[in-house]
Design an enzyme around this catalytic site. Structure first.
Site, short mmCIF file in Angstrom:
data_model
loop_
_atom_site.label_atom_id
_atom_site.label_comp_id
_atom_site.label_asym_id
_atom_site.label_seq_id
_atom_site.Cartn_x
_atom_site.Cartn_y
_atom_site.Cartn_z
N SER A 1 0.84 -1.19 0.00
CA SER A 1 0.00 0.00 0.00
C SER A 1 0.88 1.25 0.00
O SER A 1 2.03 1.19 0.47
CB SER A 1 -0.85 -0.03 1.28
OG SER A 1 -1.37 1.25 1.57
N TYR B 1 -0.20 -1.18 10.41
CA TYR B 1 -0.53 -1.58 9.03
C TYR B 1 0.58 -1.11 8.09
O TYR B 1 1.08 -1.87 7.26
CB TYR B 1 -1.87 -0.93 8.65
CG TYR B 1 -2.29 -1.10 7.22
CD1 TYR B 1 -2.85 -2.29 6.76
CD2 TYR B 1 -2.13 -0.06 6.30
CE1 TYR B 1 -3.25 -2.43 5.44
CE2 TYR B 1 -2.52 -0.20 4.98
CZ TYR B 1 -3.09 -1.38 4.55
OH TYR B 1 -3.48 -1.53 3.24
N1 NAD Z 1 -8.90 -1.31 -1.14
C1 NAD Z 1 -7.91 -0.41 -1.19
O1 NAD Z 1 -8.13 0.75 -1.55
C2 NAD Z 1 -6.49 -0.83 -0.82
C3 NAD Z 1 -5.48 0.14 -0.87
C4 NAD Z 1 -4.17 -0.24 -0.57
C5 NAD Z 1 -3.88 -1.56 -0.26
N2 NAD Z 1 -4.89 -2.48 -0.21
C6 NAD Z 1 -4.54 -3.87 0.14
O2 NAD Z 1 -5.29 -4.76 -0.66
C7 NAD Z 1 -5.63 -5.92 0.11
C8 NAD Z 1 -7.15 -6.12 0.10
O3 NAD Z 1 -7.77 -4.98 0.66
P1 NAD Z 1 -9.38 -4.81 0.70
O4 NAD Z 1 -9.66 -3.37 0.66
O5 NAD Z 1 -10.02 -5.70 -0.29
O6 NAD Z 1 -9.67 -5.32 2.19
P2 NAD Z 1 -10.91 -6.16 2.78
O7 NAD Z 1 -10.91 -5.91 4.24
O8 NAD Z 1 -12.13 -5.90 1.98
O9 NAD Z 1 -10.45 -7.67 2.50
C9 NAD Z 1 -9.51 -8.33 3.29
C10 NAD Z 1 -9.92 -9.77 3.40
O10 NAD Z 1 -8.94 -10.44 4.22
C11 NAD Z 1 -9.64 -11.34 5.08
N3 NAD Z 1 -8.84 -11.64 6.26
C12 NAD Z 1 -8.65 -10.86 7.35
N4 NAD Z 1 -7.90 -11.52 8.25
C13 NAD Z 1 -7.60 -12.72 7.71
C14 NAD Z 1 -6.87 -13.85 8.18
N5 NAD Z 1 -6.29 -13.85 9.39
N6 NAD Z 1 -6.77 -14.92 7.37
C15 NAD Z 1 -7.36 -14.95 6.14
N7 NAD Z 1 -8.08 -13.91 5.67
C16 NAD Z 1 -8.19 -12.81 6.44
C17 NAD Z 1 -10.93 -10.62 5.42
O11 NAD Z 1 -11.93 -11.52 5.89
C18 NAD Z 1 -11.28 -9.97 4.08
O12 NAD Z 1 -12.10 -10.80 3.28
C19 NAD Z 1 -5.05 -5.71 1.50
O13 NAD Z 1 -3.79 -6.33 1.58
C20 NAD Z 1 -4.89 -4.21 1.58
O14 NAD Z 1 -3.86 -3.84 2.45
C21 NAD Z 1 -6.19 -2.15 -0.47
#
Ligand code: NAD
Length: 276
Positions: free
Chosen positions: A150, A163
């Site tokens: 990120s 994070y």
């Molecule tokens: N959405 C964004 O804008 C954004 C921006 C930067 C980085 N990211 C990265 O992208 C990835 C996905 O983000 P997102 O927005 O879809 O998040 P989200 O919270 O929608 O999805 C994360 C998923 O991980 C699962 N999870 C949590 N703990 C877990 C565990 N211990 N074991 C297995 N699964 C687990 C959750 O149940 C969830 O389904 C993350 O790594 C996040 O850091 C997202």
């Protein structure tokens, strides 16, 4: 963009029960991959896998807490039992619950349990999945590992210190994997993701906040899950066969412009100059 560039490949995507992981699962399936939907939320993983199967794809849901070594080992064994191989691992899972975000603050107010949880899920979880998935990839002399990072792992911000530190560490972990197994056909890259909220996440973000963030993008709008999933498919496929040990940034230019750009634009607009 070539269609079905992942035909015959087996891809594990962690945290794929929702958000960006679920979209990556759909897109990799569209490209012909058999997709393993891993999530701590088993029902959510089942829903995504069922949707993929209903669309004619191959999918397996595995309820897994990625921070548990025993659970991750069992998950990879289940994948090999069903599909016989592992070609792609997308380390996408992260703990981002409202409760976690509330407790993961600036450093002097850090909740130490939240710090440990972030490291256990985001960092140790990615290491554990890599540990067991790469062992399988090595049998075929080929594989691609992707680590979701990120902008917060590269730039200082006001909160989410745990994070951010976990995401920065993933960049180094990815490089270690690239250096250690590259000669045996394994590629590893970090994907630095910008703001790409799922539709339901838009509702939970205050509009003024989205407006500030949108103004700081060089693209017309913030990102979409599909735009991120398309980059995951590229890194997973042979189209990126000469790309390893690096960080690919997909953030609409959010992290690449001068910090004063938005304020300068506003100043020029106020004074009637165009500033270009
Ligand atoms: N959405 C964004 O804008 C954004 C921006 C930067 C980085 N990211 C990265 O992208 C990835 C996905 O983000 P997102 O927005 O879809 O998040 P989200 O919270 O929608 O999805 C994360 C998923 O991980 C699962 N999870 C949590 N703990 C877990 C565990 N211990 N074991 C297995 N699964 C687990 C959750 O149940 C969830 O389904 C993350 O790594 C996040 O850091 C997202």
């Amino acid at each position: 963009m070539s269609e079905r560039k992942l035909e015959g490949r087996v891809a594990i995507i962690t945290g794929a029960g929702g958000g960006l992981g679920a979209e990556a699962a759909r897109v990799l399936s569209m490209h012909g991959a058999s997709v393993v939907v891993v999530d701590i939320d088993g029902a959510a993983a089942q829903r995504v896998a069922a949707e993929i199967e209903a669309g004619g794809g191959q999918s397996l849901a595995v309820q897994t807490d990625v921070s548990s070594e025993a659970a991750v080992k069992a998950m990879v064994e289940a994948v090999v039992a069903r599909f016989g191989r592992v070609d792609v691992l997308h380390n996408n899972a992260a703990i981002l619950s409202v409760e976690q975000r509330r407790r993961d603050r600036d450093v002097i107010n850090m909740d130490v349990e939240a710090w440990d949880r972030a490291m256990a899920v985001n960092l140790r979880g990615a290491m554990l999945c890599t540990k067991y998935a790469v062992r399988e990839m090595l049998r075929n002399g080929k594989g691609s590992v992707i680590f979701a990072t990120s902008g917060l792992g590269a730039q200082g911000d006001l909160s989410l210190s745990a994070y951010a530190a976990s995401k920065a560490a993933l960049i180094m972990l990815s490089r270690s994997v690239a250096a250690q197994y590259g000669k045996q056909g394994i590629r590893s890259n970090a994907l630095q993701i910008g703001l790409a909220p799922a539709e339901n996440a838009h509702e939970s973000m205050p509009a003024p906040l989205i407006d500030i963030l949108r103004d700081n993008h060089l693209t017309p709008d913030v990102g979409t899950p599909r735009q991120i999933a398309d980059v995951v498919a590229f890194l997973a496929s042979d189209e990126s066969s000469f790309v390893t040990g690096t960080t690919l940034v997909a953030d609409g230019g959010f992290g690449s412009h001068t910090p004063s750009l938005v304020a300068m634009k506003a100043l020029f607009a106020q004074s009637g100059a165009n500033g270009m």
